[in-house]
Design an enzyme around this catalytic site. Structure first.
Site, short mmCIF file in Angstrom:
data_model
loop_
_atom_site.label_atom_id
_atom_site.label_comp_id
_atom_site.label_asym_id
_atom_site.label_seq_id
_atom_site.Cartn_x
_atom_site.Cartn_y
_atom_site.Cartn_z
N GLU A 187 73.25 72.31 16.45
CA GLU A 187 73.30 70.89 16.22
C GLU A 187 73.14 70.79 14.84
O GLU A 187 73.44 69.56 14.30
CB GLU A 187 72.17 70.34 17.05
CG GLU A 187 70.78 70.65 16.69
CD GLU A 187 70.24 72.16 17.44
OE1 GLU A 187 69.33 72.55 17.23
OE2 GLU A 187 71.42 72.45 18.53
N ASP B 270 100.75 72.95 -15.40
CA ASP B 270 101.63 72.64 -16.34
C ASP B 270 101.17 73.10 -17.50
O ASP B 270 100.06 73.88 -17.67
CB ASP B 270 101.65 71.09 -16.32
CG ASP B 270 102.41 70.44 -17.39
OD1 ASP B 270 103.66 71.09 -17.52
OD2 ASP B 270 102.01 69.32 -18.16
N ASP C 262 98.75 66.58 -15.92
CA ASP C 262 98.13 65.56 -16.50
C ASP C 262 99.05 64.44 -16.47
O ASP C 262 98.86 63.42 -17.08
CB ASP C 262 97.35 65.85 -17.61
CG ASP C 262 98.34 66.15 -18.65
OD1 ASP C 262 99.38 66.43 -18.56
OD2 ASP C 262 97.65 66.18 -20.02
N ASN D 83 63.71 76.45 19.33
CA ASN D 83 64.91 76.09 19.03
C ASN D 83 64.75 75.13 17.80
O ASN D 83 65.45 75.05 16.63
CB ASN D 83 65.88 75.85 20.04
CG ASN D 83 67.29 75.59 19.58
OD1 ASN D 83 67.94 76.32 18.99
ND2 ASN D 83 67.84 74.42 19.41
N ASP E 170 65.90 75.94 13.74
CA ASP E 170 66.72 74.92 13.22
C ASP E 170 66.31 74.08 12.01
O ASP E 170 66.84 74.00 10.93
CB ASP E 170 67.04 73.68 14.23
CG ASP E 170 68.33 74.24 15.38
OD1 ASP E 170 68.69 75.16 15.02
OD2 ASP E 170 68.46 73.50 16.16
#
Length: 914
Positions: A350, A392, A657, A750, A754
């Site tokens: 989650e 470029d 650019d 849990n 977490d």
């Protein structure tokens, strides 16, 4: 026609490169599924047609405007009626909408369903714990994204686009002239204003490289071509005129004296009056019809979703097994259901949305400190995945400051006449003044020359002719056409050459001599621009491309375009990090080769634009892999090369650019530009560089890979831990007469685990993990989960045996002791395994986690021991463990870490370590 219009507009809205007021409107990518009768209100079409047909004077009078623009009072009145020039969907989401978006993830919805089932079954504690997990995940994501959005908004403001607007200043009679601010315009003046400040009635100037900032009616147009394929589906730029040319008046987009918000100027120049702004524009009206559509996920989001669904599918298979086994073996189906629901919660990653957002936001903050503006958070991951960077040359590899080095006649001798002609050309052109023009105009001593001439007309630059012309008149009334541009293109329109006061015909021998002069200049690293002139009759007032013929070559202006100091080390660093560099430039081969050599790019045979034109897709697909320098390219050539590299499986970045880079920037997976770029280039880019140093590219690549590595850590940890826990639960459920852990205990474990994962975005990343490009691979995640998950199960089963045999927790009456023992082992091993899986090295010795991760690990271990040993134990149906248990606990943890390290080494040799 409506279907074509709708599809064209969908393509426009799908472009992911619109920042600020053109930012991609949420949930528009599914517009293609909308009904074919999508259309703007008829009243808007009628207004546009009326404006197109009206006489100029009548139109301006009706809008309370004039050819010299609006004054301050008129602007205020217009804005009070029309508002700011933004579309409604650009407004940030309300707090409520954002909170709902943060909650609406597959995992949170699943957890909410499980909490509802727990509440229905009177499991109040389970309901509270699951709800707490949902709240924690949602609030953390809401907070992290809120910070990221605020930072992005403040950075976006630094690259907001502007428009050239004519505004009048009306001075009161009682205002003394010496009280006026220095330099304040007392007459109509062209001002650079933010696009959002435009109002209906404003007079704006358009030139090559500009984005059209509102719906406008043209008052003047000179060879004005616009790219509006994103709205209409037309592949080629369309020419616009000041007067209707017999266009189809039934379709507003076909009105050729109307230009629309969101299109861009390819070449030419024009003057226009703003008809509508913001939501009242054609774009705003269409966007308003599509706000209810869902936005298709990006490639990055698709990768996250694929990994998420791997875990969800695994849960959908394992949870029913846990339910069935416990139901049959224990006989209590209600308890089995609650336990299976708790296992489902434990299997749910989650925190994944929050971890993803936090790591991306951290990357954006890091890059902002390096003067890099990230317009899309997802672009950071593409930064790390990029394995080819196309760039470029001019203004990117080289400095954005060009110096005029020499002005020569056709023989290569110094010539002030050539400089005079070049100065007049640059001074009088109204289109996009590039760096070459700026370098010429720095010769302020030539302003005296301008006083001897008056402008008559101009022929704007475009990327097909690669030249531009102005027409001036001297005191005697004679007209002089002055053209400057690329040498080859100028020679194509020349019939003679100026030489020592004489004019010689341009024959093959003289042409060869001229080409030799320019090649010598190119070999010296100079960019060469040719200048030619032709006298014409004084009675001609309008000029076009056809008039660029029969000209006489005056000579050349040559420029120094030195590489940036950071270019060579930056390109070398990128190469060392697995990013291949390819140069895509419109410049000639000699100059390109010289600059590439100076910055350390070893030429692998050069491909020219003409070669690209002749190649089919199969040939070009091979060429882009075996060549790294492409010169004399058109914008279409650059775009085609980028698309071919993507088709070959590369993640492609493009750095540019100029207006000629816009198409390639849009085609690339990630586009880079600079804050001094033209509007269309900045709009097309995903990332804007505020610093001239290219070293930020190398730093960005590393940060992108760190971001990806930390996201992958969480997924690997969650996947392997979840798989191991469920496997252990299946074994315990089959052989133990009571539940190995109560649903409440599983949920608390849990939740605590977490919470510890929130530090992962701030963890260190080993150097080898950022040495090469990284991409999502759900198959690797699945393999990792199946390989490392059972290792934890081995020690879970060992813990079961320990509690059963050594501590006699083998009856339902002693199940609390059994459950407490596994609770502590499970929480400690889950926390410590983070340090094993976060690195391919030996943890704590060769690679140490960041302090936030270490502190969170210590906190979780402390909580894990405190809960059964402290005063809260009874609330969670736990009990104190005997002292001897902790001796075994240390041995189990050390053995678990040792075996994991051994298996990790084998796994790395077999499969590698991403």
């Amino acid at each position: 026609m409506l279907t074509t219009l709708k599809n064209g507009f969908v393509n426009f809205l799908r472009s992911r490169h619109w920042a600020e007021h053109f930012r991609r409107i949420p949930m528009l990518d599914q517009l293609a599924k909308a009904p074919a009768d999508l259309r703007v209100p008829a009243a808007l079409g009628d207004r546009l047609r009326a404006a197109a047909l009206a006489a100029e004077a009548e139109l301006l009078q009706g809008m309370n405007s004039a050819t010299d623009g609006l004054d301050a009072a008129q602007v205020d009145a217009a804005r009070a009626e029309a508002g700011w020039n933004t579309i409604a969907q650009d407004k940030p989401m309300s707090a409520g909408e954002h909170l709902w978006l943060c909650f609406r993830t597959p995992f949170n919805i699943l957890l909410t369903l499980l909490a509802t089932v727990s509440w229905v079954t009177d499991d109040f504690k389970g309901t509270v714990v699951i709800s707490s997990m949902v709240l924690l995940s949602t609030v953390l994501r809401f907070w992290q994204e809120g910070r990221a959005n605020k930072a992005a908004a403040s950075l976006q403001a630094m690259v907001s686009n502007t428009a050239t607007v004519l505004r009048r200043r009306v001075l009161g009679e009682d205002e003394p002239s010496d009280a006026r601010p220095s330099g304040f315009p007392t007459a109509p003046a062209a001002l650079e204003l933010p696009v959002r400040e435009l109002v209906p009635g404003d007079i704006i100037k358009l030139s090559a490289g500009d984005m059209v900032p509102a719906d406008c009616r043209l008052l003047q147009a000179k060879d004005l071509f616009l790219a509006q394929s994103a709205m209409t589906g037309e592949s080629m730029p369309v020419e616009k005129f000041a007067q209707l040319q017999g266009a189809d008046q039934s379709n507003p987009v076909d009105l050729d004296n109307i230009v629309f918000m969101g299109t861009n100027v390819v070449s030419g120049a024009g003057t226009a009056v703003v008809l509508a702004t913001g939501n009242s524009t054609y774009l705003g009206a269409l966007a308003g019809r599509a706000t209810a559509m869902d936005r298709a996920p990006t490639a990055f989001q698709t990768g996250v979703n694929k990994v998420s669904w791997v875990l969800i599918r695994f849960m959908l298979v394992m949870v029913p097994l846990v339910f069935a086994i416990n139901g049959f073996t224990k006989g209590d189906w209600t308890e089995a259901l609650l336990f299976a629901l708790s296992v489902a919660v434990g299997l749910t990653p989650e925190m994944l949305p929050m971890i993803v957002t936090a790591t991306l936001a951290k990357g954006a903050v890091f890059l902002s400190r390096k003067q890099v503006i990230v317009k899309r958070l997802d672009a950071i991951q593409n930064f790390g995945a990029m394995d080819v960077l196309c760039t470029d040359k001019t203004g990117t590899l080289t400095q954005d400051k060009i110096f005029l080095a020499r002005h020569l006649d056709a023989w290569g001798d110094e010539s002030h006449h050539v400089l005079d002609m070049a100065y007049l050309n640059s001074y009088y052109q109204t289109g996009l003044k590039n760096l070459l023009d700026v370098a010429v105009l720095e010769h302020a001593e030539l302003q005296e020359v301008v006083r001897n001439y008056a402008k008559v007309d101009e022929i704007p630059f475009d990327f097909v002719r690669r030249r531009m012309s102005v027409v001036v008149s001297d005191g005697s009334g004679h007209h002089l056409l002055i053209t400057k541009g690329a040498v080859d293109e100028i020679l194509q329109v020349c019939a003679s050459v100026h030489a020592a006061g004489a004019v010689l015909p341009l024959d093959d021998g003289l042409r060869s001599r001229i080409v030799a002069v320019t090649e010598e200049l190119n070999n010296q690293g100079l960019r060469v621009v040719a200048v030619a002139t032709r006298e014409s009759a004084a009675n001609q007032q309008s000029y076009g491309v056809a008039d660029e013929a029969g000209m006489a070559l005056c000579g050349f202006v040559a420029f120094i375009d030195p590489p940036k100091e950071s270019t060579a080390p930056a390109l070398q660093a990128l190469t060392q990090h697995g990013v291949h560099i390819k140069v895509l430039t419109g410049d000639n081969a000699a100059v390109t080769a010289k600059v590439c050599k100076e910055v350390g790019i070893t030429e692998q045979a050069m491909v020219l634009g003409g070669d690209v034109e002749r190649m089919d897709d199969v040939e070009l697909a091979r060429a882009v892999e075996t060549h790294n320098i492409f010169a004399k390219l058109s914008p279409a050539h650059k775009e085609r090369i980028v698309r071919m590299l993507k088709a070959n499986g590369h993640v492609v970045g493009f750095l540019g650019d100029g207006i000629n880079d816009a198409a390639a920037l849009r085609a690339a997976d990630i586009g880079f530009s600079v804050d001094t770029a033209v509007d269309v280039a900045k709009e097309a880019a995903d990332i804007i560089l505020l610093e001239k140093s290219l070293m930020v590219l190398e730093q960005g690549v590393q940060e992108g890979r760190r971001t990806f590595a930390n996201m992958l850590k969480y997924i690997k940890m969650t996947a392997s831990s979840n798989f191991g826990n469920v496997f252990s639960v299946l074994v315990a459920s089959a052989f133990i007469p009571f539940l190995p852990m109560l649903p409440l205990q599983l949920l608390v474990q849990n939740l605590v685990y977490d919470l510890s994962q929130t530090a992962i975005p701030f963890d260190h990343v080993d150097e080898e993990l950022i040495a090469h490009p990284q991409r999502w691979n759900p198959a690797d995640i699945g393999r990792f989960m199946v390989f490392f998950g059972p290792i934890s199960s081995v020690f879970d089963i060992l813990t079961f045996v320990l509690m059963w045999k050594v501590f006699d927790a083998n009856t339902p009456e002693k199940q609390t002791l059994f459950q407490s023992g596994w609770f502590v082992v499970g929480l400690l091993t889950q926390s410590l395994i983070v340090h094993m899986i976060r690195t391919a090295r030996i943890p704590f010795i060769q690679s140490r986690a960041a302090w936030p991760v270490i502190l969170m690990t210590l906190a979780v271990m402390t909580i894990g021991i405190f809960l059964p040993m402290g005063p809260l134990a009874s609330h969670f149906k736990l009990e104190a463990l005997p002292g001897s248990y902790f001796v075994y606990l240390v041995l189990i943890v050390l053995a678990y870490m040792g075996l994991t390290q051994v298996m990790k080494k084998w796994y790395i040799r077999r499969f590698g370590w991403q």
